[in-house]
Design a protein around this motif. Structure first.
Motif, PDB file in Angstrom:
ATOM      1  N   LEU A  96      32.505  52.879  46.384  1.00 34.79           N
ATOM      2  CA  LEU A  96      31.505  53.396  47.320  1.00 34.79           C
ATOM      3  C   LEU A  96      31.190  52.356  48.386  1.00 34.79           C
ATOM      4  O   LEU A  96      31.112  52.677  49.584  1.00 34.79           O
ATOM      5  N   THR A  97      31.029  51.114  47.971  1.00 34.39           N
ATOM      6  CA  THR A  97      30.770  50.033  48.928  1.00 34.39           C
ATOM      7  C   THR A  97      31.913  49.923  49.933  1.00 34.39           C
ATOM      8  O   THR A  97      31.687  49.808  51.146  1.00 34.39           O
ATOM      9  N   ALA A  98      33.140  49.972  49.426  1.00 34.22           N
ATOM     10  CA  ALA A  98      34.309  49.882  50.306  1.00 34.22           C
ATOM     11  C   ALA A  98      34.363  51.071  51.261  1.00 34.22           C
ATOM     12  O   ALA A  98      34.623  50.913  52.464  1.00 34.22           O
ATOM     13  N   GLY A  99      34.109  52.265  50.731  1.00 34.38           N
ATOM     14  CA  GLY A  99      34.168  53.461  51.566  1.00 34.38           C
ATOM     15  C   GLY A  99      33.130  53.465  52.678  1.00 34.38           C
ATOM     16  O   GLY A  99      33.415  53.890  53.806  1.00 34.38           O
ATOM     17  N   LEU A 100      31.935  52.985  52.386  1.00 33.26           N
ATOM     18  CA  LEU A 100      30.883  52.936  53.400  1.00 33.26           C
ATOM     19  C   LEU A 100      31.231  51.958  54.507  1.00 33.26           C
ATOM     20  O   LEU A 100      30.955  52.210  55.688  1.00 33.26           O
ATOM     21  N   MET A 101      31.843  50.845  54.141  1.00 29.74           N
ATOM     22  CA  MET A 101      32.244  49.880  55.169  1.00 29.74           C
ATOM     23  C   MET A 101      33.341  50.457  56.065  1.00 29.74           C
ATOM     24  O   MET A 101      33.343  50.248  57.281  1.00 29.74           O
ATOM     25  N   ILE A 102      34.280  51.184  55.459  1.00 31.41           N
ATOM     26  CA  ILE A 102      35.325  51.831  56.249  1.00 31.41           C
ATOM     27  C   ILE A 102      34.727  52.868  57.189  1.00 31.41           C
ATOM     28  O   ILE A 102      35.201  53.085  58.313  1.00 31.41           O
ATOM     29  N   ALA A 103      33.630  53.501  56.731  1.00 31.69           N
ATOM     30  CA  ALA A 103      32.967  54.515  57.551  1.00 31.69           C
ATOM     31  C   ALA A 103      32.130  53.917  58.672  1.00 31.69           C
ATOM     32  O   ALA A 103      31.566  54.648  59.489  1.00 31.69           O
ATOM     33  N   GLY A 104      32.005  52.579  58.705  1.00 37.43           N
ATOM     34  CA  GLY A 104      31.308  51.917  59.795  1.00 37.43           C
ATOM     35  C   GLY A 104      29.947  51.348  59.447  1.00 37.43           C
ATOM     36  O   GLY A 104      29.264  50.806  60.319  1.00 37.43           O
ATOM     37  N   VAL A 111      26.709  47.070  50.667  1.00 41.37           N
ATOM     38  CA  VAL A 111      26.509  46.368  49.394  1.00 41.37           C
ATOM     39  C   VAL A 111      25.233  46.857  48.703  1.00 41.37           C
ATOM     40  O   VAL A 111      25.226  47.103  47.486  1.00 41.37           O
ATOM     41  N   LEU A 112      24.165  47.007  49.457  1.00 38.62           N
ATOM     42  CA  LEU A 112      22.908  47.506  48.876  1.00 38.62           C
ATOM     43  C   LEU A 112      23.085  48.910  48.307  1.00 38.62           C
ATOM     44  O   LEU A 112      22.547  49.228  47.237  1.00 38.62           O
ATOM     45  N   GLY A 157      41.845  59.123  44.237  1.00 38.72           N
ATOM     46  CA  GLY A 157      42.740  58.430  43.325  1.00 38.72           C
ATOM     47  C   GLY A 157      43.491  57.275  43.952  1.00 38.72           C
ATOM     48  O   GLY A 157      44.319  56.641  43.292  1.00 38.72           O
ATOM     49  N   TYR A 158      43.191  56.982  45.231  1.00 38.88           N
ATOM     50  CA  TYR A 158      43.890  55.904  45.936  1.00 38.88           C
ATOM     51  C   TYR A 158      42.926  54.758  46.257  1.00 38.88           C
ATOM     52  O   TYR A 158      41.734  54.998  46.494  1.00 38.88           O
ATOM     53  N   PRO A 159      43.424  53.517  46.286  1.00 35.41           N
ATOM     54  CA  PRO A 159      42.571  52.383  46.670  1.00 35.41           C
ATOM     55  C   PRO A 159      42.095  52.513  48.111  1.00 35.41           C
ATOM     56  O   PRO A 159      42.770  53.119  48.950  1.00 35.41           O
ATOM     57  N   ILE A 160      40.935  51.928  48.378  1.00 34.99           N
ATOM     58  CA  ILE A 160      40.388  51.889  49.741  1.00 34.99           C
ATOM     59  C   ILE A 160      40.600  50.475  50.272  1.00 34.99           C
ATOM     60  O   ILE A 160      40.024  49.518  49.753  1.00 34.99           O
ATOM     61  N   SER A 161      41.415  50.345  51.305  1.00 34.79           N
ATOM     62  CA  SER A 161      41.723  49.024  51.857  1.00 34.79           C
ATOM     63  C   SER A 161      41.295  48.956  53.317  1.00 34.79           C
ATOM     64  O   SER A 161      40.687  49.891  53.850  1.00 34.79           O
ATOM     65  N   MET A 249      39.628  42.635  48.186  1.00 34.59           N
ATOM     66  CA  MET A 249      39.546  43.273  49.505  1.00 34.59           C
ATOM     67  C   MET A 249      40.095  44.696  49.445  1.00 34.59           C
ATOM     68  O   MET A 249      40.788  45.176  50.340  1.00 34.59           O
ATOM     69  N   SER A 250      39.728  45.369  48.379  1.00 34.45           N
ATOM     70  CA  SER A 250      40.185  46.737  48.147  1.00 34.45           C
ATOM     71  C   SER A 250      39.286  47.405  47.112  1.00 34.45           C
ATOM     72  O   SER A 250      38.955  46.783  46.089  1.00 34.45           O
ATOM     73  N   GLY A 251      38.877  48.640  47.379  1.00 38.44           N
ATOM     74  CA  GLY A 251      38.097  49.406  46.419  1.00 38.44           C
ATOM     75  C   GLY A 251      39.027  50.146  45.466  1.00 38.44           C
ATOM     76  O   GLY A 251      39.732  51.071  45.877  1.00 38.44           O
ATOM     77  N   GLN A 252      39.045  49.751  44.210  1.00 42.43           N
ATOM     78  CA  GLN A 252      39.983  50.294  43.232  1.00 42.43           C
ATOM     79  C   GLN A 252      39.272  51.274  42.297  1.00 42.43           C
ATOM     80  O   GLN A 252      38.411  50.873  41.518  1.00 42.43           O
TER      81      GLN A 252
END
Length: 328
Positions: A96-104, A111-112, A157-161, A249-252
């Motif tokens: 979720l943290t990784a996805g939010l950062m990718i979303a801007g 992180v919060l 089902g895929y990593p977020i990079s 550096m990847s959301g797994q």
């Protein structure tokens, strides 16, 4: 006369030393510390690469993830409960943290949000355990599947990079030569030590695990503190997941598989009674380091992972046996 006096003094000194040794042996930290020293020395003797600064630094960094999770697990087990959902919760929080950062979203806000999701999952466990009076092992087994499923749904089902470079500092950065994951681990343990040993909340947690009904009759709001304990467990799992995501550096979505077992092993090996009421957070840290040293040493020796699982399982059984024997 002088010889008699000298003999008495020596005898008194010996008695004091024996009494002090007896008290030290009763400490939950005694056996974990001895185990850590023995395994460390053995690994140093059998492999020349073990004592290199780079290898020891890697061990500490790798241990930091499990050690952070084990803080919340220690609190849960001290109350007589358990939390099997920590591995999937760390995966969900990390993705979720990784996805939010990718979303801007800004790194800090993402992180919060990840920490909040972990805390909410933990609070959900606490509500079912504390107020619905459901067995912790059943509740957290169910939420274990829910959290893992949500992580897989969220990521497909895929990593977020492709995460922002500034996020890497949490998992790879250094402060005064100390890697940040290790520093985060130490801060978490200091806070946990203060909570469990210097505050009324800590006394209540131990009391609930020792005798829940007696604690309730003494005026302790048992349900409230159980809710707090599981919320803390979810929060520490989320923190570990975010640190791991930063390091990779990847959301797994499959991160944390089996981590709940490693955390439980660290807690039990650390001297915390599986039935609750007795233990020490320092013992958990020592045992997490011991397991890290063991894993690293066996890897350097080329021992197959399946054989490593057998060895670790045997060590855990031995620790439980020693713990039960000491209780009797």
């Amino acid at each position: 006369m002088g010889n008699v006096t000298e003999t008495k003094v020596q005898g008194q000194g010996s008695l004091k030393m024996n009494a002090q040794l007896g008290r030290w042996r009763k400490s939950p930290v005694f056996y974990p510390l001895i185990g850590f020293i023995v395994i460390f020395v053995v690994m140093a003797l059998v492999n020349d690469n073990f004592l290199t600064a780079n290898n020891l630094s890697n061990v500490a960094r790798q241990v930091s993830i499990i050690a952070i999770i084990a803080v919340g697990m220690t609190c849960a087990i001290l109350t007589g409960g358990i939390d099997l959902s920590v591995g999937p919760v760390m995966a969900l929080s990390g993705t979720l943290t990784a996805g939010l950062m990718i979303a801007g979203f800004p790194v800090e806000l993402a992180v919060l949000a990840g920490l909040l999701v972990g805390a909410l999952f933990g609070a959900g466990n606490g509500l079912f355990v504390a107020y619905a009076k459901m067995p912790p092992i059943i509740v957290t087994l169910a939420t274990m599947g829910i959290a893992r499923g949500l992580a897989l749904i969220y990521t497909g089902g895929y990593p977020i990079s492709g995460l922002p470079e500034g996020f890497a500092f949490l998992g790879r950065g250094e402060i005064f030569g100390l890697q940040l994951p290790i520093l985060v681990m130490l801060v978490v343990y200091i806070l946990a030590f203060i909570l469990l040993n210097k505050t009324p909340i800590g006394r209540y947690i131990y009391a609930i695990g020792g005798n829940e009904e007696a604690a309730r009759l003494s005026g302790v709001r048992v349900s409230r503190y159980k809710l707090l304990v599981y919320t803390l467990s979810g929060l520490t799992a989320a923190l570990a997941g975010i640190v791991l995501t930063s390091r990779l550096m990847s959301g797994q979505p499959n991160a944390g598989v089996g981590f709940e077992l490693d955390a439980i092993a660290a807690v039990v090996l650390g001297g915390t009674a599986i039935a609750g009421g007795r233990g020490a957070i320092v013992g958990t840290l020592i045992s997490a380091m011991m397991l890290g040293v063991l894993n690293n040493g066996l890897n350097l020796m080329g021992v197959l992972p399946y054989v490593q699982n057998v060895i670790k399982g045997g060590i855990i059984l031995l620790a439980i046996y020693i713990s039960r024997s000491r209780d009797k």
